[in-house]
Scaffold this motif. Structure first.
Motif, PDB file in Angstrom:
ATOM      1  N   ASP A  56      39.684  43.956  20.321  1.00 55.63           N
ATOM      2  CA  ASP A  56      38.417  44.614  20.655  1.00 55.63           C
ATOM      3  C   ASP A  56      38.548  45.384  21.964  1.00 55.63           C
ATOM      4  OD1 ASP A  56      37.374  43.394  18.410  1.00 55.63           O
ATOM      5  OD2 ASP A  56      36.215  41.900  19.537  1.00 55.63           O
ATOM      6  N   ALA A  57      39.153  44.742  22.955  1.00 52.73           N
ATOM      7  CA  ALA A  57      39.326  45.390  24.260  1.00 52.73           C
ATOM      8  C   ALA A  57      40.177  46.653  24.132  1.00 52.73           C
ATOM      9  CB  ALA A  57      39.956  44.418  25.257  1.00 52.73           C
ATOM     10  N   PRO A  84      36.600  39.697  37.859  1.00 53.59           N
ATOM     11  CA  PRO A  84      37.831  40.453  37.637  1.00 53.59           C
ATOM     12  C   PRO A  84      38.330  40.379  36.206  1.00 53.59           C
ATOM     13  CG  PRO A  84      38.389  38.381  38.638  1.00 53.59           C
ATOM     14  CD  PRO A  84      36.874  38.408  38.490  1.00 53.59           C
ATOM     15  N   CYS A  85      37.803  39.457  35.415  1.00 55.27           N
ATOM     16  CA  CYS A  85      38.273  39.288  34.043  1.00 55.27           C
ATOM     17  C   CYS A  85      38.111  40.574  33.242  1.00 55.27           C
ATOM     18  CB  CYS A  85      37.513  38.152  33.371  1.00 55.27           C
ATOM     19  SG  CYS A  85      37.943  37.903  31.649  1.00 55.27           S
ATOM     20  N   GLY A  86      36.952  41.210  33.358  1.00 57.40           N
ATOM     21  CA  GLY A  86      36.704  42.434  32.605  1.00 57.40           C
ATOM     22  C   GLY A  86      37.688  43.524  32.942  1.00 57.40           C
ATOM     23  N   ALA A  87      37.956  43.704  34.216  1.00 56.57           N
ATOM     24  CA  ALA A  87      38.907  44.743  34.630  1.00 56.57           C
ATOM     25  C   ALA A  87      40.299  44.439  34.080  1.00 56.57           C
ATOM     26  CB  ALA A  87      38.933  44.854  36.147  1.00 56.57           C
ATOM     27  N   LEU A 141      41.007  42.603  31.370  1.00 51.68           N
ATOM     28  CA  LEU A 141      41.001  42.694  29.913  1.00 51.68           C
ATOM     29  C   LEU A 141      40.851  44.129  29.435  1.00 51.68           C
ATOM     30  CD1 LEU A 141      41.023  41.109  27.253  1.00 51.68           C
ATOM     31  CD2 LEU A 141      38.542  40.878  27.472  1.00 51.68           C
ATOM     32  N   TYR A 142      39.986  44.888  30.102  1.00 47.15           N
ATOM     33  CA  TYR A 142      39.682  46.245  29.666  1.00 47.15           C
ATOM     34  C   TYR A 142      40.446  47.325  30.414  1.00 47.15           C
ATOM     35  CZ  TYR A 142      36.174  44.168  26.750  1.00 47.15           C
ATOM     36  OH  TYR A 142      35.557  43.417  25.786  1.00 47.15           O
ATOM     37  N   GLY A 143      41.278  46.929  31.343  1.00 48.02           N
ATOM     38  CA  GLY A 143      42.111  47.892  32.047  1.00 48.02           C
ATOM     39  C   GLY A 143      41.480  48.432  33.312  1.00 48.02           C
ATOM     40  N   SER A 144      40.167  48.403  33.388  1.00 54.52           N
ATOM     41  CA  SER A 144      39.470  48.849  34.593  1.00 54.52           C
ATOM     42  C   SER A 144      38.032  48.352  34.542  1.00 54.52           C
ATOM     43  CB  SER A 144      39.468  50.377  34.699  1.00 54.52           C
ATOM     44  OG  SER A 144      38.638  50.954  33.703  1.00 54.52           O
TER      45      SER A 144
END
Length: 117
Positions: A4-5, A76-79, A81-84
């Motif tokens: 998904d990411a 920071p997990c989102g950055a 997982l999603y690259g930024s």
């Protein structure tokens, strides 16, 4: 979750906005997949003639998660997982918009129901 990411990253890299048709399609696709996965985990018995929908509380759990900001999108997990952070924010906003539109559709449908006596 990683797949998904990756889809969000690819879409984010195209430069579309979170309310674009492409972002809304992806949000709908991922939410639908998550709802179906929760329903499968619930192992709701199904009658051969009638397909049973996921229990309403589980559906609201998925919607509530999207509306409240899924922790996967948070730094920071989102950055990571999603690259930024920008891509995580993009995915979160697209999902929020999708859920808000679903809520508005449901409200309209409920308003159109005939009153029971």
């Amino acid at each position: 979750m990683l797949a998904d990411a990756e889809q969000w990253r690819r879409l984010f890299d195209t430069g579309v906005t979170s309310d674009s048709p492409e972002a809304q399609r992806l949000a709908a696709q991922i939410m639908d997949k998550n709802i179906k996965a929760k329903a499968a985990k619930a192992q709701v018995p199904q009658d051969a003639e009638e397909q049973v929908a996921m229990p309403l509380p589980d559906t609201f759990g998925v919607v509530r998660s999207a509306l409240c900001g899924d922790p996967r999108f948070a730094d920071p997990c989102g950055a990571a997982l999603y690259g930024s952070k920008a891509c995580a924010d993009f995915a979160n906003e697209a999902t929020r918009i999708h859920v808000q539109r679903l809520a508005q559709q449901l409200e309209r449908q409920l308003d159109q129901r005939p009153a029971s006596s």
